[in-house]
Design a protein around this motif. Sequence first.
Motif, mmCIF file in Angstrom:
data_model
loop_
_atom_site.group_PDB
_atom_site.id
_atom_site.type_symbol
_atom_site.label_atom_id
_atom_site.label_comp_id
_atom_site.label_asym_id
_atom_site.label_seq_id
_atom_site.Cartn_x
_atom_site.Cartn_y
_atom_site.Cartn_z
ATOM 1 N N ARG A 210 2.920 0.974 -3.390
ATOM 2 C CA ARG A 210 3.428 1.581 -2.152
ATOM 3 C C ARG A 210 2.291 1.803 -1.152
ATOM 4 N N ALA A 211 1.168 2.325 -1.656
ATOM 5 C CA ALA A 211 0.048 2.639 -0.766
ATOM 6 C C ALA A 211 -0.540 1.373 -0.155
ATOM 7 N N LYS A 212 -0.715 0.344 -0.968
ATOM 8 C CA LYS A 212 -1.321 -0.888 -0.462
ATOM 9 C C LYS A 212 -0.346 -1.667 0.422
ATOM 10 N N SER A 213 0.956 -1.493 0.200
ATOM 11 C CA SER A 213 1.953 -2.180 1.029
ATOM 12 C C SER A 213 1.977 -1.655 2.460
ATOM 13 N N GLU A 214 1.304 -0.547 2.712
ATOM 14 C CA GLU A 214 1.180 -0.060 4.086
ATOM 15 C C GLU A 214 0.452 -1.074 4.967
ATOM 16 N N ILE A 215 -0.247 -2.035 4.351
ATOM 17 C CA ILE A 215 -0.931 -3.080 5.124
ATOM 18 C C ILE A 215 0.070 -3.876 5.957
ATOM 19 N N PHE A 216 1.336 -3.904 5.510
ATOM 20 C CA PHE A 216 2.360 -4.670 6.233
ATOM 21 C C PHE A 216 2.853 -3.958 7.482
ATOM 22 N N ASP A 217 2.510 -2.671 7.636
ATOM 23 C CA ASP A 217 3.063 -1.879 8.738
ATOM 24 C C ASP A 217 2.728 -2.452 10.114
ATOM 25 N N PHE A 218 1.562 -3.112 10.214
ATOM 26 C CA PHE A 218 1.149 -3.641 11.521
ATOM 27 C C PHE A 218 0.943 -5.149 11.483
ATOM 28 N N LEU A 219 1.570 -5.801 10.507
ATOM 29 C CA LEU A 219 1.542 -7.256 10.454
ATOM 30 C C LEU A 219 2.273 -7.825 11.664
ATOM 31 N N LYS A 220 1.679 -8.833 12.282
ATOM 32 C CA LYS A 220 2.305 -9.409 13.463
ATOM 33 C C LYS A 220 3.603 -10.133 13.081
ATOM 34 N N PRO A 221 4.581 -10.164 13.981
ATOM 35 C CA PRO A 221 5.893 -10.771 13.670
ATOM 36 C C PRO A 221 5.784 -12.220 13.186
ATOM 37 N N ASP A 222 4.797 -12.954 13.703
ATOM 38 C CA ASP A 222 4.602 -14.343 13.274
ATOM 39 C C ASP A 222 3.527 -14.441 12.196
ATOM 40 N N GLY A 223 3.263 -13.311 11.534
ATOM 41 C CA GLY A 223 2.206 -13.258 10.528
ATOM 42 C C GLY A 223 2.630 -13.832 9.188
ATOM 43 N N HIS A 224 1.713 -13.768 8.229
ATOM 44 C CA HIS A 224 1.945 -14.324 6.903
ATOM 45 C C HIS A 224 1.483 -13.327 5.838
ATOM 46 N N ILE A 225 2.129 -13.383 4.675
ATOM 47 C CA ILE A 225 1.772 -12.554 3.527
ATOM 48 C C ILE A 225 1.491 -13.489 2.358
ATOM 49 N N VAL A 226 0.345 -13.300 1.701
ATOM 50 C CA VAL A 226 -0.044 -14.108 0.542
ATOM 51 C C VAL A 226 -0.191 -13.177 -0.657
ATOM 52 N N LEU A 227 0.574 -13.446 -1.720
ATOM 53 C CA LEU A 227 0.602 -12.556 -2.882
ATOM 54 C C LEU A 227 0.339 -13.313 -4.184
ATOM 55 N N ASN A 228 -0.254 -12.596 -5.128
ATOM 56 C CA ASN A 228 -0.515 -13.118 -6.466
ATOM 57 C C ASN A 228 0.792 -13.150 -7.261
ATOM 58 N N GLY A 229 1.286 -14.347 -7.551
ATOM 59 C CA GLY A 229 2.549 -14.494 -8.265
ATOM 60 C C GLY A 229 2.459 -14.237 -9.747
ATOM 61 N N ASN A 230 1.266 -13.924 -10.260
ATOM 62 C CA ASN A 230 1.118 -13.542 -11.667
ATOM 63 C C ASN A 230 1.288 -12.039 -11.868
ATOM 64 N N ASP A 231 1.268 -11.281 -10.772
ATOM 65 C CA ASP A 231 1.309 -9.823 -10.870
ATOM 66 C C ASP A 231 2.758 -9.332 -10.909
ATOM 67 N N ASP A 232 3.092 -8.568 -11.955
ATOM 68 C CA ASP A 232 4.479 -8.139 -12.147
ATOM 69 C C ASP A 232 4.981 -7.218 -11.043
ATOM 70 N N LYS A 233 4.095 -6.502 -10.386
ATOM 71 C CA LYS A 233 4.508 -5.634 -9.279
ATOM 72 C C LYS A 233 4.663 -6.427 -7.972
#
Length: 470
Positions: A210-233
């Motif tokens: 939850r705390a680290k997901s705050e990074i998305f709060d100011f992501l630009k509308p045309d932005g991108h998110i890259v996540l580790n698909g091995n992580d269960d969370k």
Amino acid sequence: MNNHTLQQMTLENIARACGGTYVGEDTLRGSEITGAVIDSRQVEPGYLYIPIRGERVDGHRFIPDVFEKGALAVLSEEPLENPAGPYILVASSEQALKDIAEFYRSTLAIKIIGITGSVGKTSTKEMISAVLEQKYNVLKTEGNFNNEIGLPLTILRIRREHEAAVVEMGISEFGEMHRIAKVAKPDICVMTNIGQCHLENLIDRDGVLRAKSEIFDFLKPDGHIVLNGNDDKLITVSEAHGVKPIFYHVEDGTAPAADITYEVTADEIENKGLRGLNAVLHFPEEDCQIHEPIPGVHNVYNACAAACVGRIMGLTNEEICEGISHAKTIAGRTNLITVGELLVIDDCYNANPVSMKASLDVLAQADGRKIAVLGDMGELGENECEMHYEVGKYAANQGVDVLFCCGTLSEELAKGAQRGHTQVMYFKTLDKMMLALVPYLRNGDNVLVKASHFMEFSKVVEAICKAWEE
């Protein structure tokens, strides 16, 4: 306009951005600064000096010195008598620093890649930078400049020649990521994993997410998110503010999630020990063989993250793989130092249970005597004793020959390692441990040095290198 000034960063605009009051000659209101720092020793002509009140030192006392060095202006939390130049009166220098950096960010067209996660932020930053440098002029976070002071200072280091910026974003409590994301406004958010860090404030891994997901709060509308698909969370994140994540996956024996499409995957990992590793990266169009010069199988995850960012930023798969092959380590982060016939694995910048075990995995690959020099891990919450004990147990299971450790919590680490053939030496203080360690070492030894930053284990690396260089 001076080519070295920060565009639109006039004293008038700065005062407006931070809600401060400009005090000084009206003719200087339109002058642009050439940089901004909080360390008076780093002031150069045309700079803005931002004094921070610390526990030991109040930066305000250096205001006369910075004007002598050519500072254009300073911030101040108190009215100044007869200052040698203009100043901006503010309620809080720390808040003003964030406000100023946020304004500067709004003037930049540069793409910013923000990296967060419990483990691997710095090594991922280095890998992404190495890839992007194949095509762009890249600025990246230096040292530990990844918090509410360091992140704004990193933003203020961006210059006109830079075409991309790769910034670490570290936190220890709820709300902190929101505040630094507001400054950085990243175009690409990269999250490496969700581990057991800062649990004294974030409670559990769900709290960390939850705390680290705050990074998305100011992501630009045309932005991108890259996540580790091995992580269960992380695989539970389906979208954030309308942006769907891009996932990467490393073959580690666990099956990929059936409902996720991966942008990049890696397998056929060939561990070359301290010489790095080989692997195959699978892109949608083709497969590429890569060589990664940094030891540790965990670095394959960093390569995949960098590959995803590279593709978003328009690099070819060939450029991505070439960048990965040029990645380097930095001091304190699995940095291999050869002194005489001794190999030191300098990984003393920081530590938590996951990164401790990853570093022990690297040490286990060495030929010759394996010596681990370990210290306390901070901010682990109520289970900190058990976590230290588990790391000690892991060290013994990985075949560590000798364990040197010191620190209050590391007494548990020592207890966990007292099994098998590992020789354990526990010390209450760093000085006593170093007195015993340095003369104990011999030619052909491999020495891992790792602890949380507050333990000051960089002194251990310095002492070993000094003794073996003589």
